[in-house]
Design a protein around this motif. Sequence first.
Motif, mmCIF file in Angstrom:
data_model
loop_
_atom_site.group_PDB
_atom_site.id
_atom_site.type_symbol
_atom_site.label_atom_id
_atom_site.label_comp_id
_atom_site.label_asym_id
_atom_site.label_seq_id
_atom_site.Cartn_x
_atom_site.Cartn_y
_atom_site.Cartn_z
ATOM 1 N N ALA A 180 -7.047 2.113 -25.338
ATOM 2 C CA ALA A 180 -6.630 3.009 -24.254
ATOM 3 C C ALA A 180 -5.141 3.288 -24.386
ATOM 4 O O ALA A 180 -4.354 2.405 -24.743
ATOM 5 C CB ALA A 180 -6.931 2.374 -22.902
ATOM 6 N N ARG A 181 -4.740 4.518 -24.056
ATOM 7 C CA ARG A 181 -3.337 4.903 -24.116
ATOM 8 C C ARG A 181 -3.088 5.995 -23.077
ATOM 9 O O ARG A 181 -3.986 6.754 -22.719
ATOM 10 C CB ARG A 181 -2.979 5.416 -25.516
ATOM 11 C CG ARG A 181 -3.822 6.590 -25.977
ATOM 12 C CD ARG A 181 -3.634 6.887 -27.456
ATOM 13 N NE ARG A 181 -4.549 7.933 -27.894
ATOM 14 C CZ ARG A 181 -5.816 7.719 -28.275
ATOM 15 N NH1 ARG A 181 -6.279 6.475 -28.289
ATOM 16 N NH2 ARG A 181 -6.586 8.721 -28.651
ATOM 17 N N GLU A 217 -6.370 8.424 -22.315
ATOM 18 C CA GLU A 217 -7.301 8.645 -23.412
ATOM 19 C C GLU A 217 -7.849 7.297 -23.861
ATOM 20 O O GLU A 217 -7.095 6.347 -24.056
ATOM 21 C CB GLU A 217 -6.601 9.344 -24.580
ATOM 22 C CG GLU A 217 -6.149 10.754 -24.265
ATOM 23 C CD GLU A 217 -5.563 11.454 -25.486
ATOM 24 O OE1 GLU A 217 -5.708 10.894 -26.604
ATOM 25 O OE2 GLU A 217 -4.986 12.537 -25.327
ATOM 26 N N VAL A 218 -9.154 7.235 -24.022
ATOM 27 C CA VAL A 218 -9.820 5.996 -24.427
ATOM 28 C C VAL A 218 -10.745 6.289 -25.605
ATOM 29 O O VAL A 218 -11.552 7.222 -25.554
ATOM 30 C CB VAL A 218 -10.644 5.388 -23.262
ATOM 31 C CG1 VAL A 218 -11.292 4.076 -23.707
ATOM 32 C CG2 VAL A 218 -9.766 5.156 -22.039
ATOM 33 N N ASP A 219 -10.603 5.508 -26.658
ATOM 34 C CA ASP A 219 -11.484 5.597 -27.819
ATOM 35 C C ASP A 219 -12.390 4.375 -27.841
ATOM 36 O O ASP A 219 -11.917 3.234 -27.718
ATOM 37 C CB ASP A 219 -10.674 5.648 -29.124
ATOM 38 C CG ASP A 219 -9.878 6.941 -29.253
ATOM 39 O OD1 ASP A 219 -10.376 7.979 -28.793
ATOM 40 O OD2 ASP A 219 -8.761 6.886 -29.799
ATOM 41 N N LEU A 220 -13.686 4.598 -28.005
ATOM 42 C CA LEU A 220 -14.675 3.520 -28.022
ATOM 43 C C LEU A 220 -15.485 3.586 -29.304
ATOM 44 O O LEU A 220 -15.855 4.665 -29.764
ATOM 45 C CB LEU A 220 -15.624 3.630 -26.822
ATOM 46 C CG LEU A 220 -15.001 3.670 -25.428
ATOM 47 C CD1 LEU A 220 -16.067 3.958 -24.387
ATOM 48 C CD2 LEU A 220 -14.300 2.357 -25.119
ATOM 49 N N THR A 277 -14.965 9.303 -27.171
ATOM 50 C CA THR A 277 -13.616 9.525 -26.669
ATOM 51 C C THR A 277 -13.691 9.989 -25.218
ATOM 52 O O THR A 277 -14.491 10.871 -24.892
ATOM 53 C CB THR A 277 -12.870 10.579 -27.505
ATOM 54 O OG1 THR A 277 -12.710 10.096 -28.842
ATOM 55 C CG2 THR A 277 -11.488 10.850 -26.916
ATOM 56 N N LEU A 278 -12.878 9.382 -24.344
ATOM 57 C CA LEU A 278 -12.777 9.788 -22.950
ATOM 58 C C LEU A 278 -11.387 10.339 -22.728
ATOM 59 O O LEU A 278 -10.383 9.633 -22.938
ATOM 60 C CB LEU A 278 -13.021 8.607 -22.007
ATOM 61 C CG LEU A 278 -14.424 7.997 -21.926
ATOM 62 C CD1 LEU A 278 -14.698 7.111 -23.124
ATOM 63 C CD2 LEU A 278 -14.581 7.176 -20.655
ATOM 64 N N ALA A 279 -11.289 11.587 -22.299
ATOM 65 C CA ALA A 279 -9.984 12.211 -22.066
ATOM 66 C C ALA A 279 -10.151 13.422 -21.168
ATOM 67 O O ALA A 279 -11.086 14.207 -21.337
ATOM 68 C CB ALA A 279 -9.337 12.630 -23.388
ATOM 69 N N GLY A 280 -9.244 13.569 -20.207
ATOM 70 C CA GLY A 280 -9.250 14.752 -19.356
ATOM 71 C C GLY A 280 -10.534 14.959 -18.589
ATOM 72 O O GLY A 280 -10.939 16.100 -18.341
#
Length: 318
Positions: free
Chosen positions: A114-115, A125-128, A150-153
């Motif tokens: 997460a960043r 933004e989260v990358d899984l 990816t979770l973003a926006g």
Amino acid sequence: MRSEREQKIRSVIRQSQPDLTVIELRDFSARVFLRDQHLEVAHATGELAGIRIDLTADLTLSKTPDSEEKRKAQREAAMRRLEVMRDYRSQIQLALDWLARFEFQTPPTLVAHARGATQSLEALEVDLRFTARDFAYRSYQCRELLAEVTLAGGVVDLRRLRLADALGSLDAMATWRRGEEAVDFRLTSNADLTTAADVLLSTDALREVVFYDQGPSLALEGRWFYGTTGKAMKRPLDARGEIHCPRFTSRGEVFEGLSASFGVNAEGLYVRDGVLRHRTGSANLQLLLHETQGLRYRATLKMDPSAFKPFIAREQTR
């Protein structure tokens, strides 16, 4: 994945508080560094709901407000973040419930990074990356499952999903936007679709179909509706695709192959260029089933019609 005792506790909690998401966390450890308004989490590891996790984060914390106006704005932002978390919570619960049906020889793993800034979850933004190997659901044996998300926006982007079994593999991509009860998807497959449909869609409608050395080739794209929206629809799907099946058997009858283009949505469904091959010949079909226009079709039969007898229930029709 969970012991019987854990499942009973989880069930009791969910019955008493149905809106509460319960997630078990075990053997958790992490290294955390806090410098000024910067938070760094290095390899937070543990077992979350039966999944081995490895989490890293690089976050900028919000500053302490120096006025009542800014404090009010911060409280309002916190409420908006809570609403976002509630939306994501239901999706997390769906994913955990779906995974709970499988029997894993070893725990699956989830690597997450997460960043961003904590004052806005929309800006995070989260990358899984989720991986699992050699697991089963009923009689279905899966060799590998890989998902990259990816979770973003406010958008969940499933960049890659790969499911591999003894016959082949299924590859898919999908997108879900927060607040919507719909998923846009695209997939291709030559895996064991009869059992995979039971696993992925909780339907055993194809269980009577058995393929031989190779699974059917399927290409499908469209939108799937769920929740309140999906329940209100007779067909919670708007999709188009093509299928090509090699030799298969169903209800004791052997067919040499099947191919067709098709589509389905709330208004009906269609089949184009449908060809069913049998040792005695073939059958061709064009079909349109519409909610208001009814059924229209054109069929050409150049095979022994008795091959269809096992699929017809009424004796008069047989």
